[in-house]
Design a protein around this motif. Structure first.
Motif, PDB file in Angstrom:
ATOM      1  N   ALA A  64       0.850  -1.264  -0.125  1.00 45.49           N
ATOM      2  CA  ALA A  64      -0.014  -0.017  -0.118  1.00 45.49           C
ATOM      3  C   ALA A  64       0.784   1.404  -0.082  1.00 45.49           C
ATOM      4  O   ALA A  64       0.759   2.268  -0.825  1.00 45.49           O
ATOM      5  CB  ALA A  64      -0.919  -0.275   1.344  1.00 45.49           C
ATOM      6  N   TRP A  65       1.860   1.354   0.734  1.00 46.32           N
ATOM      7  CA  TRP A  65       2.853   2.253   0.789  1.00 46.32           C
ATOM      8  C   TRP A  65       3.373   2.468  -0.750  1.00 46.32           C
ATOM      9  O   TRP A  65       3.445   3.972  -1.148  1.00 46.32           O
ATOM     10  CB  TRP A  65       4.038   2.039   1.755  1.00 46.32           C
ATOM     11  N   MET A  66       4.053   1.659  -1.278  1.00 44.41           N
ATOM     12  CA  MET A  66       4.674   1.804  -2.652  1.00 44.41           C
ATOM     13  C   MET A  66       3.442   2.186  -3.680  1.00 44.41           C
ATOM     14  O   MET A  66       3.770   2.802  -4.620  1.00 44.41           O
ATOM     15  CB  MET A  66       5.095   0.307  -2.974  1.00 44.41           C
ATOM     16  N   SER A  67       2.258   1.758  -3.593  1.00 46.33           N
ATOM     17  CA  SER A  67       1.294   2.249  -4.288  1.00 46.33           C
ATOM     18  C   SER A  67       1.108   3.632  -4.439  1.00 46.33           C
ATOM     19  O   SER A  67       0.982   4.235  -5.466  1.00 46.33           O
ATOM     20  CB  SER A  67      -0.225   1.388  -4.199  1.00 46.33           C
ATOM     21  N   MET A  68       1.411   4.287  -3.411  1.00 46.39           N
ATOM     22  CA  MET A  68       1.272   5.705  -3.109  1.00 46.39           C
ATOM     23  C   MET A  68       2.615   6.519  -3.563  1.00 46.39           C
ATOM     24  O   MET A  68       2.364   7.394  -4.255  1.00 46.39           O
ATOM     25  CB  MET A  68       0.929   6.122  -1.648  1.00 46.39           C
ATOM     26  N   VAL A  69       3.661   5.798  -3.162  1.00 43.15           N
ATOM     27  CA  VAL A  69       4.925   6.505  -3.312  1.00 43.15           C
ATOM     28  C   VAL A  69       5.283   6.465  -4.878  1.00 43.15           C
ATOM     29  O   VAL A  69       5.745   7.486  -5.374  1.00 43.15           O
ATOM     30  CB  VAL A  69       6.005   5.825  -2.542  1.00 43.15           C
ATOM     31  N   ILE A  70       4.907   5.399  -5.506  1.00 36.28           N
ATOM     32  CA  ILE A  70       5.179   5.274  -6.865  1.00 36.28           C
ATOM     33  C   ILE A  70       4.263   6.044  -7.815  1.00 36.28           C
ATOM     34  O   ILE A  70       4.549   6.804  -8.696  1.00 36.28           O
ATOM     35  CB  ILE A  70       5.006   3.654  -7.338  1.00 36.28           C
ATOM     36  N   TYR A  71       3.053   6.243  -7.499  1.00 34.82           N
ATOM     37  CA  TYR A  71       2.208   7.244  -7.791  1.00 34.82           C
ATOM     38  C   TYR A  71       2.976   8.838  -8.056  1.00 34.82           C
ATOM     39  O   TYR A  71       2.872   9.528  -8.959  1.00 34.82           O
ATOM     40  CB  TYR A  71       0.701   7.235  -7.435  1.00 34.82           C
ATOM     41  N   ALA A 101       0.619   0.128 -10.534  1.00 28.38           N
ATOM     42  CA  ALA A 101      -0.612  -0.634 -10.722  1.00 28.38           C
ATOM     43  C   ALA A 101      -0.654  -1.802 -10.029  1.00 28.38           C
ATOM     44  O   ALA A 101      -1.471  -2.515  -9.178  1.00 28.38           O
ATOM     45  CB  ALA A 101      -1.026  -0.956 -12.199  1.00 28.38           C
ATOM     46  N   ILE A 102       0.475  -2.643 -10.218  1.00 26.71           N
ATOM     47  CA  ILE A 102       0.606  -4.191  -9.410  1.00 26.71           C
ATOM     48  C   ILE A 102       0.456  -4.015  -7.872  1.00 26.71           C
ATOM     49  O   ILE A 102      -0.149  -4.716  -7.406  1.00 26.71           O
ATOM     50  CB  ILE A 102       1.962  -4.813  -9.998  1.00 26.71           C
ATOM     51  N   PHE A 103       1.323  -3.010  -7.356  1.00 29.27           N
ATOM     52  CA  PHE A 103       1.191  -2.929  -5.966  1.00 29.27           C
ATOM     53  C   PHE A 103      -0.167  -2.554  -5.474  1.00 29.27           C
ATOM     54  O   PHE A 103      -0.228  -3.000  -4.308  1.00 29.27           O
ATOM     55  CB  PHE A 103       2.635  -1.618  -5.321  1.00 29.27           C
ATOM     56  N   THR A 104      -0.674  -1.611  -6.126  1.00 29.44           N
ATOM     57  CA  THR A 104      -1.914  -1.201  -5.798  1.00 29.44           C
ATOM     58  C   THR A 104      -3.034  -2.396  -5.639  1.00 29.44           C
ATOM     59  O   THR A 104      -3.662  -2.741  -4.908  1.00 29.44           O
ATOM     60  CB  THR A 104      -2.674  -0.213  -6.838  1.00 29.44           C
ATOM     61  N   LEU A 105      -2.889  -3.262  -6.878  1.00 29.70           N
ATOM     62  CA  LEU A 105      -3.682  -4.540  -6.893  1.00 29.70           C
ATOM     63  C   LEU A 105      -3.635  -5.374  -5.845  1.00 29.70           C
ATOM     64  O   LEU A 105      -4.428  -6.070  -4.947  1.00 29.70           O
ATOM     65  CB  LEU A 105      -3.483  -5.289  -8.051  1.00 29.70           C
ATOM     66  N   VAL A 109      -6.109  -6.785  -2.984  1.00 24.00           N
ATOM     67  CA  VAL A 109      -6.211  -8.137  -2.463  1.00 24.00           C
ATOM     68  C   VAL A 109      -5.774  -8.686  -1.476  1.00 24.00           C
ATOM     69  O   VAL A 109      -6.502  -9.604  -0.775  1.00 24.00           O
ATOM     70  CB  VAL A 109      -5.638  -9.105  -4.008  1.00 24.00           C
ATOM     71  N   THR A 110      -4.487  -8.293  -0.982  1.00 20.21           N
ATOM     72  CA  THR A 110      -4.143  -8.778   0.414  1.00 20.21           C
ATOM     73  C   THR A 110      -4.878  -8.057   1.473  1.00 20.21           C
ATOM     74  O   THR A 110      -5.345  -8.861   2.578  1.00 20.21           O
ATOM     75  CB  THR A 110      -2.718  -8.287   0.620  1.00 20.21           C
ATOM     76  N   LEU A 129     -10.531   2.057   1.369  1.00 14.99           N
ATOM     77  CA  LEU A 129     -10.697   0.923   0.358  1.00 14.99           C
ATOM     78  C   LEU A 129     -11.010   1.561  -0.956  1.00 14.99           C
ATOM     79  O   LEU A 129     -10.426   1.219  -2.135  1.00 14.99           O
ATOM     80  CB  LEU A 129     -11.527  -0.279   0.673  1.00 14.99           C
ATOM     81  N   THR A 130     -12.070   2.524  -1.090  1.00 15.33           N
ATOM     82  CA  THR A 130     -12.388   3.347  -2.216  1.00 15.33           C
ATOM     83  C   THR A 130     -11.596   3.904  -2.932  1.00 15.33           C
ATOM     84  O   THR A 130     -11.254   4.117  -3.967  1.00 15.33           O
ATOM     85  CB  THR A 130     -13.766   4.072  -1.921  1.00 15.33           C
ATOM     86  N   SER A 131     -10.723   4.815  -2.048  1.00 12.97           N
ATOM     87  CA  SER A 131      -9.862   5.616  -2.751  1.00 12.97           C
ATOM     88  C   SER A 131      -8.621   4.967  -3.236  1.00 12.97           C
ATOM     89  O   SER A 131      -8.090   5.248  -4.198  1.00 12.97           O
ATOM     90  CB  SER A 131      -9.424   7.049  -1.465  1.00 12.97           C
ATOM     91  N   GLU A 132      -8.273   3.853  -2.423  1.00 14.84           N
ATOM     92  CA  GLU A 132      -7.200   2.959  -3.011  1.00 14.84           C
ATOM     93  C   GLU A 132      -7.690   2.501  -4.382  1.00 14.84           C
ATOM     94  O   GLU A 132      -6.896   2.232  -5.345  1.00 14.84           O
ATOM     95  CB  GLU A 132      -6.920   1.840  -2.037  1.00 14.84           C
TER      96      GLU A 132
END
Lengths: 249, 54
Positions: A64-71, A101-105, A109-110, A129-132
């Motif tokens: 989840a951290w990476m999904s935001m950092v990468i964005y 996108a993979i880290f967000t998914l 899922v996890t 959850l919705t914003s993610e």
């Protein structure tokens, strides 16, 4: 000693440099992952409320951290590309999107796999959850938009605008657990407050996050090299390189 | 060490499905991403070689 950074802003000079950097980041990712997994499964104690299910935290939170950092990194490179009309910056943005996108998914899922045994539901429409989920759509939108425009420079500009507008979603994800009443628990780590979790749990999470971070750099460099080869297919340097590497036809 | 036996480790206190699915999927994504990038790079180089020699 001064380094001429502009020298590395051309794909031709950055391509071999990136190639030299990839093994180092892959090595660091492996070391951090081994240490992180060891702590996650062998050292960190069983949680007194959640039993062993809580161990999902060691992939869920770093993903989840990476999904935001990468964005944020993607939007930063895109902005730089837009402002300086620098093609390498735009390529970096493009290279980060699929990994983000993979880290967000994975975070979604996890999270779902953690929510089911703990909350009794795979999914709830709460703010976190919705914003993610919106973040996943932003990544997919960025990828789809870029690939739907044939002219790469125009694709870069359109993608950059979408990436920049979407940045507003990142603080919404981050602060959602404070701003709204969410089923999702609060932040695992708060700035300026002592962590409430056991030191070993925190250490495992940080090591896994470092592993994901190094992995991200390694695969983003791998992908940016692919993008360079594809975009500059007819240039002399790519032709010379492809002949010298001896790929079978 | 938290575990009395290997079977206790794999059982994850009854949460085996949730825990191993999470970690397994993550590992699968990593492996898939690296392999697909490797293939993509090879394809790009091969195409450029055809262009260079054609």
């Amino acid at each position: 000693m001064s380094i001429n950074w502009f020298k590395y802003s051309s794909p031709q000079t950055f391509y071999p440099l990136a190639g030299k950097m990839i093994p180092w980041f892959a090595f660091l990712a492996t070391i951090f992952a081994i240490a992180g997994l060891y702590i996650s499964f062998a050292v960190a104690p069983t949680d007194f409320q959640q039993g062993e299910a809580y161990r999902i935290i060691f992939v869920h939170v770093p993903a989840a951290w990476m999904s935001m950092v990468i964005y944020i990194a993607m939007a930063g490179w895109a902005a730089l590309g837009l402002a300086l009309n620098a093609r390498l910056s735009a390529m970096m943005a493009q290279a980060l999107a699929p990994t983000g996108a993979i880290f967000t998914l994975l975070a979604l899922v996890t999270g779902s796999l953690w929510g089911k045994p703990m909350w009794g539901a795979w999914w709830v429409w709460d703010a976190r959850l919705t914003s993610e989920l919106i973040l996943l759509f932003l990544y997919l939108g960025f990828i789809a938009l870029q690939s739907s425009i044939d002219d790469p420079r125009r694709a870069d500009r359109a993608g950059a605008l979408l990436a920049l507008v979407g940045v507003v979603n990142v603080p919404i994800i981050y602060f959602s657990v404070k701003w709204w009443n969410t089923l999702h628990q609060g932040s695992s780590i708060n700035m300026g407050a002592a962590p409430k979790m056991a030191a070993t749990m925190l250490m495992g999470m940080l090591l896994m996050a470092l592993a994901f971070w190094m992995y991200t750099v390694a695969v983003a460099l791998m992908r940016v090299r692919c993008i360079m080869l594809e975009r500059e297919r007819s240039s002399d340097w790519v032709k010379a390189l492809s002949v010298s590497t001896g790929e079978k036809l | 060490m938290q575990w009395t036996s290997w079977s206790a480790f794999f059982d994850m206190g009854g949460y085996a499905f949730y825990v191993w699915f999470s970690f397994g999927l993550t590992a699968l994504c990593v492996v898939w991403e690296v392999i697909s990038l490797h293939k993509r790079s090879k394809t790009a180089l091969r195409l450029s070689k055809i262009l260079a020699q054609g």
